[in-house]
Design a protein around this motif. Structure first.
Motif, PDB file in Angstrom:
ATOM      1  N   ARG A  99       1.218  -0.861  -0.279  1.00  0.00           N
ATOM      2  CA  ARG A  99      -0.128  -0.476  -0.257  1.00  0.00           C
ATOM      3  C   ARG A  99       0.851   1.537   0.706  1.00  0.00           C
ATOM      4  NH1 ARG A  99      -2.511  -3.227   3.756  1.00  0.00           N
ATOM      5  NH2 ARG A  99      -4.749  -3.958   3.711  1.00  0.00           N
ATOM      6  N   GLY A 100       0.192   2.135  -0.411  1.00  0.00           N
ATOM      7  CA  GLY A 100       1.094   3.341  -1.001  1.00  0.00           C
ATOM      8  C   GLY A 100       2.690   3.440  -2.007  1.00  0.00           C
ATOM      9  N   ALA A 101       2.394   2.900  -2.594  1.00  0.00           N
ATOM     10  CA  ALA A 101       4.221   2.748  -2.963  1.00  0.00           C
ATOM     11  C   ALA A 101       3.904   3.859  -4.530  1.00  0.00           C
ATOM     12  CB  ALA A 101       3.855   1.089  -4.049  1.00  0.00           C
ATOM     13  N   ASP A 120       6.967   4.650   0.254  1.00  0.00           N
ATOM     14  CA  ASP A 120       7.560   5.882   1.870  1.00  0.00           C
ATOM     15  C   ASP A 120       7.111   4.849   2.989  1.00  0.00           C
ATOM     16  OD1 ASP A 120       7.604   6.509   4.489  1.00  0.00           O
ATOM     17  OD2 ASP A 120       7.490   8.494   2.946  1.00  0.00           O
ATOM     18  N   LEU A 121       7.672   4.135   4.023  1.00  0.00           N
ATOM     19  CA  LEU A 121       7.553   3.541   4.851  1.00  0.00           C
ATOM     20  C   LEU A 121       6.835   3.838   6.250  1.00  0.00           C
ATOM     21  CD1 LEU A 121      10.882   1.441   5.197  1.00  0.00           C
ATOM     22  CD2 LEU A 121       8.869   0.236   4.256  1.00  0.00           C
ATOM     23  N   ALA A 122       6.985   4.937   6.396  1.00  0.00           N
ATOM     24  CA  ALA A 122       5.584   5.580   7.122  1.00  0.00           C
ATOM     25  C   ALA A 122       4.261   5.806   6.545  1.00  0.00           C
ATOM     26  CB  ALA A 122       6.589   6.974   7.317  1.00  0.00           C
ATOM     27  N   VAL A 123       4.168   6.140   5.428  1.00  0.00           N
ATOM     28  CA  VAL A 123       3.297   5.495   4.644  1.00  0.00           C
ATOM     29  C   VAL A 123       2.481   4.420   4.391  1.00  0.00           C
ATOM     30  CG1 VAL A 123       2.339   6.141   2.597  1.00  0.00           C
ATOM     31  CG2 VAL A 123       3.351   8.221   3.641  1.00  0.00           C
ATOM     32  N   TYR A 124       4.033   3.800   4.004  1.00  0.00           N
ATOM     33  CA  TYR A 124       2.657   2.760   4.320  1.00  0.00           C
ATOM     34  C   TYR A 124       2.304   1.982   5.453  1.00  0.00           C
ATOM     35  CZ  TYR A 124       3.490  -2.427   4.253  1.00  0.00           C
ATOM     36  OH  TYR A 124       3.254  -3.854   4.435  1.00  0.00           O
ATOM     37  N   GLU A 125       3.126   1.622   6.949  1.00  0.00           N
ATOM     38  CA  GLU A 125       3.237   1.804   8.068  1.00  0.00           C
ATOM     39  C   GLU A 125       1.254   2.519   8.479  1.00  0.00           C
ATOM     40  OE1 GLU A 125       3.362  -0.308  10.349  1.00  0.00           O
ATOM     41  OE2 GLU A 125       4.905  -1.090   8.971  1.00  0.00           O
ATOM     42  N   GLN A 126       1.465   3.406   7.709  1.00  0.00           N
ATOM     43  CA  GLN A 126      -0.215   4.003   8.190  1.00  0.00           C
ATOM     44  C   GLN A 126      -1.010   3.941   7.935  1.00  0.00           C
ATOM     45  OE1 GLN A 126       0.870   8.222   6.768  1.00  0.00           O
ATOM     46  NE2 GLN A 126       1.143   8.897   9.003  1.00  0.00           N
ATOM     47  N   LEU A 127      -0.909   3.197   6.585  1.00  0.00           N
ATOM     48  CA  LEU A 127      -2.069   2.916   5.610  1.00  0.00           C
ATOM     49  C   LEU A 127      -2.541   1.464   6.085  1.00  0.00           C
ATOM     50  CD1 LEU A 127      -1.327   3.299   1.720  1.00  0.00           C
ATOM     51  CD2 LEU A 127      -3.105   4.407   3.196  1.00  0.00           C
ATOM     52  N   ARG A 128      -1.350   0.914   6.577  1.00  0.00           N
ATOM     53  CA  ARG A 128      -1.520  -0.669   7.304  1.00  0.00           C
ATOM     54  C   ARG A 128      -1.874  -0.794   8.495  1.00  0.00           C
ATOM     55  NH1 ARG A 128       0.684  -4.955  10.033  1.00  0.00           N
ATOM     56  NH2 ARG A 128       2.240  -3.903  10.690  1.00  0.00           N
ATOM     57  N   ARG A 129      -2.303   0.386   8.794  1.00  0.00           N
ATOM     58  CA  ARG A 129      -3.032   0.360  10.522  1.00  0.00           C
ATOM     59  C   ARG A 129      -4.524   0.729  10.265  1.00  0.00           C
ATOM     60  NH1 ARG A 129       2.251   2.366  13.825  1.00  0.00           N
ATOM     61  NH2 ARG A 129       3.246   0.998  13.806  1.00  0.00           N
TER      62      ARG A 129
END
Length: 131
Positions: A99-101, A120-129
């Motif tokens: 997610r978020g790529a 962006d791993l921060a964006v990925y974590e936000q979307l994952r959560r």
């Protein structure tokens, strides 16, 4: 066979050389490149071949991101008879959700279509959560 392998490696290295714009991802970013040969796509029409290669290279880049995020499951087996290797197989698989790529670059280079993705791993974590 050896010449084909050398040509493929040179082609892959040329695609990674940054000729289309040198992208340097930050430490908290993942970066993936996907490749697809244009001429080997199934449609007869060149424009459709190009479109298929474009989509295939994007899928390949997403596969690369999935492997970076979740790892690769590797399975192998070998058979030996009288201390001589008879047969060996290796298979890999990965599974996950990316997610978020974002597509950083997408372009043809000779007979290859190349897609570059960044995550962006921060964006990925936000979307994952779900935030």
């Amino acid at each position: 066979m050896r010449n084909n392998l050398c040509a493929l490696l040179l082609l892959m290295l040329a695609g990674c050389s940054g000729q289309q714009g040198d992208v340097r991802p930050a430490k908290n970013h993942l970066y993936a490149v996907g490749y697809a040969p244009i001429s080997l796509q199934q449609p007869a029409n060149h424009q459709q071949k190009l479109l298929h290669a474009m989509r295939a290279s994007k899928m390949d880049a997403y596969r690369e991101l999935t492997e970076q995020l979740g790892g690769v499951m590797t399975s192998s087996s070998s058979q030996m008879s009288s201390h001589v290797l008879q047969d060996g197989t290796v298979s890999n698989s990965s599974r996950g959700v990316v997610r978020g790529a974002r597509v950083v670059n997408s372009y043809p280079d000779g007979d290859m279509y190349i897609t570059e993705l960044e995550l962006d791993l921060a964006v990925y974590e936000q979307l994952r959560r779900g935030n």
